[in-house]
Design an enzyme around this catalytic site. Structure first.
Site, short mmCIF file in Angstrom:
data_model
loop_
_atom_site.label_atom_id
_atom_site.label_comp_id
_atom_site.label_asym_id
_atom_site.label_seq_id
_atom_site.Cartn_x
_atom_site.Cartn_y
_atom_site.Cartn_z
N THR A 51 0.83 -1.20 0.00
CA THR A 51 0.00 0.00 0.00
C THR A 51 0.86 1.25 0.00
O THR A 51 0.76 2.11 -0.88
CB THR A 51 -0.92 -0.01 1.23
OG1 THR A 51 -1.61 -1.26 1.29
CG2 THR A 51 -1.92 1.12 1.18
N ALA A 52 1.73 1.36 1.00
CA ALA A 52 2.55 2.56 1.14
C ALA A 52 3.74 2.55 0.19
O ALA A 52 4.11 3.59 -0.37
CB ALA A 52 3.04 2.68 2.59
N VAL A 273 13.17 -9.59 1.02
CA VAL A 273 14.29 -8.94 1.70
C VAL A 273 14.53 -9.64 3.03
O VAL A 273 13.60 -9.96 3.78
CB VAL A 273 14.01 -7.44 1.91
CG1 VAL A 273 15.10 -6.81 2.77
CG2 VAL A 273 13.92 -6.74 0.56
N TRP A 563 -7.62 -6.97 10.77
CA TRP A 563 -6.57 -6.79 9.77
C TRP A 563 -6.04 -5.35 9.74
O TRP A 563 -5.61 -4.85 8.69
CB TRP A 563 -7.09 -7.19 8.38
CG TRP A 563 -7.69 -8.56 8.37
CD1 TRP A 563 -7.01 -9.76 8.39
CD2 TRP A 563 -9.08 -8.90 8.34
NE1 TRP A 563 -7.91 -10.81 8.39
CE2 TRP A 563 -9.19 -10.30 8.36
CE3 TRP A 563 -10.26 -8.14 8.30
CZ2 TRP A 563 -10.41 -10.98 8.33
CZ3 TRP A 563 -11.47 -8.81 8.28
CH2 TRP A 563 -11.54 -10.21 8.30
N HIS A 564 -6.00 -4.70 10.90
CA HIS A 564 -5.52 -3.32 10.98
C HIS A 564 -4.40 -3.16 12.02
O HIS A 564 -4.45 -2.26 12.84
CB HIS A 564 -6.67 -2.38 11.36
CG HIS A 564 -7.77 -2.32 10.35
ND1 HIS A 564 -9.05 -1.90 10.66
CD2 HIS A 564 -7.80 -2.62 9.03
CE1 HIS A 564 -9.81 -1.94 9.59
NE2 HIS A 564 -9.08 -2.37 8.58
#
Length: 627
Positions: A51-52, A273, A563-564
């Site tokens: 998202t970000a 990563v 889910w937050h």
């Protein structure tokens, strides 16, 4: 539900998307060429194309003099009905092709259950997995951040321009949910030129307005302008659905694909990563990252910054794997301590949810489940979706409401709950940071200024396979401002092993009380006119669940995440709760930044994705101002 294969509508940009592999020139766009990606250096390496991460990458590559490389473990899912088609929400959950499918450690206060923590594993991250609800918190939610000693515009006034910058809102139809006007028309609080198309439903089931009217009969007012700084009470919610396609709008499509032709933007998919490469010093310098593809390890260089956008679960995990965190934890796994910060991985906050299912009297009422049991209805809706990009395939939840406890707890009940909370806080031996958070939340609770509980109506059943001759609807209730605090920490030096996730759900009794009461209200609203005439019976919890103790047991057996998750690399003072400063730089480093939901210091009473996009937009301006 049967998949609508072939009906997910691709944009021309999506059709043109290609995975770039040749190495005869500098790679740009989307690639699976790990070696070629690693051979290039970048000004900015962003860990996580969610998202970000993709929003930030799009904004940074507006600067033509910089290069940006993004590394994402998942792949592009544009064209996949499980992601694109709004009515298919929930179908990608638990499928490890789309979902990291984490689990918590046994939850002490929730019957020792291991609870699923679903996180999106794809370009777009959890914005490709979520329920597409688009809304923001109240002004009070954001202003409380600055009360924690956080500057640089991390409050309502500072974030509002970025909430607007990310969206293009199409107002709602009129005369829906019992409200005669249109929602989303206030230009002071609705963006009109951002990358993400936002719409209100064009399809409303026959139960939506009766639900709204029943909830209002229980004393909940209708809020016609929830984006204006007060998101409490009942409202018609927007969704990140593109009215031009009827598909999900999210960062993979509207930030990345729209800009993938830029020569200074590269996204490597299918790569995880495993470590941030750090050069010790005062301050520590991030020089790049290590990543793995199919068992082969690569390193890529960042000449300006490394940005962690791996999310609330994996950002603290990567910090600890790289030597930034609590020395006791790092030494346990023989990881050299580069920067000691015991706040890494702490301050985990989440919303919780419980689903209540109800059977309808009329099995022919249009719901998402009817698509699988009525061929005529399905054909009608297929045509609407393909031809006009409307109909039930574009449907998302509309009836949302956020409730101060005062709406559903008597003054005596509320006083008792607060008294017990204060006793439990006193006994918890909180840090100064935790104590300040608790006092802010307690003041907000007593003032009734933010929602402590959320209710949501869904015209269909998200978790049950459709059965011919029966139709169901769901009412979900959520705890939206929990006091409980948990953590995420490594449980191994293996970078591919899942971290230890402990949300510590229901650490405080009041958090459980809110969710239990919400489950009772879900039952009550279906027994209230005019909705009552549509509902045959509750099915889960069953009619045998009637007492307070019954509902509490049901909640303990069924509660899950909304889910937050937020907060594990928090904004805040150094040495007193913070992992990043107000420019989002990790304390002790010169050029390692965090841009994702993990920086949120105090949970908001709202679905968080709009806020996460705003954080990315604000971060881009912070970075650009120093470039």
């Amino acid at each position: 539900m049967r998949y609508l294969v072939g009906l997910s509508l691709l944009t021309p940009l999506a059709l043109a998307a290609a995975v770039v592999n040749p190495r005869d020139s500098r790679i740009n766009g989307l690639t699976t060429d790990a070696a070629g990606f690693a051979e290039q250096s970048y000004n900015y390496v962003i860990v996580g194309g969610g998202t970000a991460g993709l929003a930030l990458a799009a904004r940074l590559t507006e600067m033509t003099n910089v290069t940006v490389g993004v590394i994402e473990a998942g792949v592009l899912r544009v064209g996949d009905p499980k992601v694109d088609t709004p009515a298919f929400i929930g179908q990608a959950l638990f499928d490890t092709d789309y979902d990291w499918n984490f689990q918590t450690v046994p939850q002490t206060h929730v019957s020792q259950r291991n609870i699923a923590i679903n996180r999106g594993k794809m370009l777009g991250g959890s914005a490709g997995l979520n329920f597409m609800i688009w809304q923001r918190g109240s002004q009070r939610d954001y202003d409380s951040w600055s009360e924690l000693g956080i500057g640089n515009g991390w409050n309502w006034d500072g974030l509002l321009p970025y909430l607007l910058k990310t969206e293009t809102v199409t107002p709602s139809p009129s005369d829906v949910l019992g409200y005669s006007g249109r929602v989303g028309t206030n230009n002071n609080f609705e963006g009109r030129s951002g990358p993400l198309p936002i719409q209100y439903n064009n399809f409303y089931s026959p139960m939506e307005t009766p639900y709204s009217e029943a909830l209002q009969a229980l004393g909940v007012p209708f809020n016609p302008d929830p984006d204006g700084g007060n998101s409490t009470n009942l409202f018609n919610s927007a969704a990140c659905v593109d009215p031009n396609t009827g598909n999900r709008s999210y960062s993979a499509v509207n930030y990345f694909l729209a800009n993938q032709a830029r020569s200074n933007l590269v996204v490597l998919q299918g790569a995880q990563v495993t470590k941030i490469n750090l050069t010790p010093g005062s301050p520590v310098v991030a020089t790049g990252v290590e990543f793995v593809v199919d068992g082969t390890t690569y390193n890529v260089s960042a000449t300006t910054e490394v940005v962690l956008s791996a999310g609330t679960i994996q950002t603290p995990q990567l910090l600890e794997l790289s030597g930034i965190g609590n020395p006791t934890i790092l030494e346990q796994y023989d990881i050299p301590v580069v920067i000691a910060n015991s706040d890494v991985g702490e301050n985990y906050q989440d919303h919780t949810h419980v689903v209540s299912q109800f059977q309808l009297n009329d099995p022919t009422l249009p719901t998402t489940n009817l698509l699988s049991t009525n061929a005529t209805f399905q054909a009608e809706q297929d045509a609407l979706y393909l031809d006009d990009h409307t109909g039930i395939y574009t449907y998302t939840a509309s009836d949302l409401s956020f409730h101060p406890m005062q709406q559903f707890f008597s003054p005596i009940e509320l006083a008792s709950s607060i008294s017990q909370l204060q006793s439990e806080i006193s006994a918890a031996n909180l840090s100064e940071w935790q104590s300040k958070q608790a006092q802010i939340q307690l003041a907000d609770l007593e003032a009734g200024t933010v929602g402590q509980m959320e209710l949501l109506f869904f015209a269909g059943d998200i978790g049950t396979a459709a059965q011919s001759g029966t139709e169901f609807v769901d009412i979900l209730n959520f705890g939206s401002r929990h006091f409980s605090r948990g953590s995420v920490h490594i449980g191994s030096s293996d970078p591919l092993a899942a971290p230890l996730i402990d949300p510590n759900y229901f650490q405080y009794t009041i958090d459980k009380e809110v969710v239990v009461r919400g489950t009772q209200i879900a039952r009550n609203v279906t027994q209230t006119a005019p909705l009552a005439s549509f509902v045959k019976a509750p099915t889960n919890p069953s009619t045998n669940v009637t007492s307070e103790a019954d509902f509490e047991q049901f909640v303990l057996e069924n509660v899950g995440t909304e889910w937050h998750p937020v907060g594990t690399a928090s904004l805040g003072p150094q040495g007193a709760g913070g992992v990043v400063d107000d420019n989002l730089i990790v304390y002790g480093t010169s050029n390692l930044r965090v841009v994702d939901a993990s920086v949120i210091p105090l949970q908001i009473a709202a679905h968080i994705q709009a806020t996460v996009y705003a954080i990315a937009e604000k971060a881009a301006d912070i970075i650009k101002s120093g470039n």
